[in-house]
Design a protein around this motif. Sequence first.
Motif, PDB file in Angstrom:
ATOM      1  N   LEU A  59       3.375  24.502   7.156  1.00 61.13           N
ATOM      2  CA  LEU A  59       3.506  23.597   6.131  1.00 61.13           C
ATOM      3  C   LEU A  59       4.874  22.572   5.977  1.00 61.13           C
ATOM      4  N   ALA A  60       4.615  21.496   6.139  1.00 58.47           N
ATOM      5  CA  ALA A  60       5.979  20.694   6.087  1.00 58.47           C
ATOM      6  C   ALA A  60       6.150  20.140   4.780  1.00 58.47           C
ATOM      7  N   LEU A  61       5.110  19.857   3.952  1.00 56.70           N
ATOM      8  CA  LEU A  61       5.602  19.265   2.668  1.00 56.70           C
ATOM      9  C   LEU A  61       3.938  19.248   1.771  1.00 56.70           C
ATOM     10  N   THR A  62       4.125  19.493   0.535  1.00 60.50           N
ATOM     11  CA  THR A  62       3.098  19.157  -0.278  1.00 60.50           C
ATOM     12  C   THR A  62       3.476  17.765  -1.118  1.00 60.50           C
ATOM     13  N   LEU A  63       2.349  16.876  -1.219  1.00 55.71           N
ATOM     14  CA  LEU A  63       2.354  15.738  -1.991  1.00 55.71           C
ATOM     15  C   LEU A  63       1.392  15.790  -3.073  1.00 55.71           C
ATOM     16  N   TYR A  64       1.954  15.118  -4.138  1.00 53.57           N
ATOM     17  CA  TYR A  64       1.185  15.220  -5.562  1.00 53.57           C
ATOM     18  C   TYR A  64       0.763  13.701  -6.104  1.00 53.57           C
ATOM     19  N   ARG A  65       0.033  13.500  -6.876  1.00 50.21           N
ATOM     20  CA  ARG A  65      -0.614  12.398  -7.252  1.00 50.21           C
ATOM     21  C   ARG A  65       0.343  11.263  -7.224  1.00 50.21           C
ATOM     22  N   GLU A  66       1.354  11.548  -7.696  1.00 45.90           N
ATOM     23  CA  GLU A  66       2.502  10.222  -7.695  1.00 45.90           C
ATOM     24  C   GLU A  66       2.951   9.757  -6.463  1.00 45.90           C
ATOM     25  N   ASP A  67       2.890  10.460  -5.267  1.00 44.33           N
ATOM     26  CA  ASP A  67       3.567  10.484  -4.154  1.00 44.33           C
ATOM     27  C   ASP A  67       2.758   9.440  -3.161  1.00 44.33           C
ATOM     28  N   THR A  68       3.337   9.034  -2.129  1.00 45.45           N
ATOM     29  CA  THR A  68       2.293   7.872  -0.919  1.00 45.45           C
ATOM     30  C   THR A  68       2.523   8.905   0.134  1.00 45.45           C
ATOM     31  N   LEU A  69       1.177   9.036   0.664  1.00 45.28           N
ATOM     32  CA  LEU A  69       0.980   9.745   1.995  1.00 45.28           C
ATOM     33  C   LEU A  69       1.492   8.665   3.057  1.00 45.28           C
ATOM     34  N   THR A  70       2.156   9.305   3.958  1.00 47.32           N
ATOM     35  CA  THR A  70       2.624   8.697   5.303  1.00 47.32           C
ATOM     36  C   THR A  70       2.505   9.696   6.334  1.00 47.32           C
ATOM     37  N   SER A  71       2.884   9.044   7.345  1.00 49.48           N
ATOM     38  CA  SER A  71       2.692   9.983   8.420  1.00 49.48           C
ATOM     39  C   SER A  71       3.502   9.507   9.819  1.00 49.48           C
ATOM     40  N   PRO A  72       4.254  10.262  10.493  1.00 48.38           N
ATOM     41  CA  PRO A  72       4.897   9.799  11.447  1.00 48.38           C
ATOM     42  C   PRO A  72       4.063   9.413  12.868  1.00 48.38           C
ATOM     43  N   LEU A  73       2.883  10.069  12.833  1.00 49.10           N
ATOM     44  CA  LEU A  73       1.946   9.753  13.870  1.00 49.10           C
ATOM     45  C   LEU A  73       1.065   8.335  13.523  1.00 49.10           C
ATOM     46  N   LEU A  74       1.293   7.980  12.255  1.00 45.72           N
ATOM     47  CA  LEU A  74       0.527   6.646  11.747  1.00 45.72           C
ATOM     48  C   LEU A  74       1.656   5.700  11.203  1.00 45.72           C
ATOM     49  N   PRO A  75       2.436   5.013  12.339  1.00 46.15           N
ATOM     50  CA  PRO A  75       3.603   4.277  11.489  1.00 46.15           C
ATOM     51  C   PRO A  75       3.618   3.359  10.414  1.00 46.15           C
ATOM     52  N   ASN A  76       2.426   2.438  10.417  1.00 42.29           N
ATOM     53  CA  ASN A  76       1.930   1.593   9.514  1.00 42.29           C
ATOM     54  C   ASN A  76       1.062   2.153   8.188  1.00 42.29           C
ATOM     55  N   PHE A  77       0.871   3.308   8.374  1.00 44.34           N
ATOM     56  CA  PHE A  77      -0.119   3.918   7.216  1.00 44.34           C
ATOM     57  C   PHE A  77       0.611   4.264   6.226  1.00 44.34           C
ATOM     58  N   HIS A  78       0.458   3.874   5.119  1.00 39.47           N
ATOM     59  CA  HIS A  78       0.894   4.568   3.444  1.00 39.47           C
ATOM     60  C   HIS A  78      -0.375   4.539   2.894  1.00 39.47           C
ATOM     61  N   CYS A  79      -0.454   5.408   1.825  1.00 41.78           N
ATOM     62  CA  CYS A  79      -1.636   5.300   0.934  1.00 41.78           C
ATOM     63  C   CYS A  79      -1.071   6.237  -0.371  1.00 41.78           C
ATOM     64  N   PRO A  80      -1.145   5.506  -1.633  1.00 42.93           N
ATOM     65  CA  PRO A  80      -0.677   6.481  -2.734  1.00 42.93           C
ATOM     66  C   PRO A  80      -1.914   7.209  -2.934  1.00 42.93           C
ATOM     67  N   LEU A  81      -1.356   8.590  -3.213  1.00 40.33           N
ATOM     68  CA  LEU A  81      -2.428   9.563  -3.670  1.00 40.33           C
ATOM     69  C   LEU A  81      -3.324   9.296  -4.698  1.00 40.33           C
ATOM     70  N   GLY A  82      -2.712   8.369  -5.638  1.00 41.40           N
ATOM     71  CA  GLY A  82      -3.592   8.473  -6.716  1.00 41.40           C
ATOM     72  C   GLY A  82      -4.698   7.404  -6.349  1.00 41.40           C
ATOM     73  N   GLN A  83      -4.586   6.791  -5.487  1.00 45.89           N
ATOM     74  CA  GLN A  83      -5.623   6.041  -5.095  1.00 45.89           C
ATOM     75  C   GLN A  83      -6.960   6.937  -4.460  1.00 45.89           C
ATOM     76  N   ILE A  84      -6.516   7.802  -3.746  1.00 48.00           N
ATOM     77  CA  ILE A  84      -7.488   8.769  -3.247  1.00 48.00           C
ATOM     78  C   ILE A  84      -8.231   9.540  -4.232  1.00 48.00           C
ATOM     79  N   PHE A  85      -7.322  10.073  -5.224  1.00 49.78           N
ATOM     80  CA  PHE A  85      -8.060  11.018  -6.185  1.00 49.78           C
ATOM     81  C   PHE A  85      -8.834  10.113  -7.426  1.00 49.78           C
ATOM     82  N   ASP A  86      -8.604   8.911  -7.444  1.00 52.34           N
ATOM     83  CA  ASP A  86      -9.245   8.040  -8.494  1.00 52.34           C
ATOM     84  C   ASP A  86     -10.634   7.526  -7.874  1.00 52.34           C
ATOM     85  N   SER A  87     -10.651   7.501  -6.372  1.00 52.83           N
ATOM     86  CA  SER A  87     -11.962   7.161  -5.951  1.00 52.83           C
ATOM     87  C   SER A  87     -13.226   7.904  -6.098  1.00 52.83           C
TER      88      SER A  87
END
Length: 81
Positions: free
Chosen positions: A53-81
Amino acid sequence: MIEVLSSGAENERRDRQIRLKLYSSQGVLEYWIADWRRQTVEIFRREAGLLKLALTLYREDTLTSPLLPNFHCPLGQIFDS
């Protein structure tokens, strides 16, 4: 690897324990567990040959990954869908 937790204690145990071990043994570099009830995403990353476990993100956070350099997604968008 991305997992959305299924309902039920047995399904959650499978996702958090059995699949984590399986993916770790198969060389997966990241494993994301999305918990729709708590609206969190736990990020497991490979460290010393194991997924930890590296980290836990919450609804207000933005999901990123060093494996996907140009990817970013606000978690609120995921949970509102």
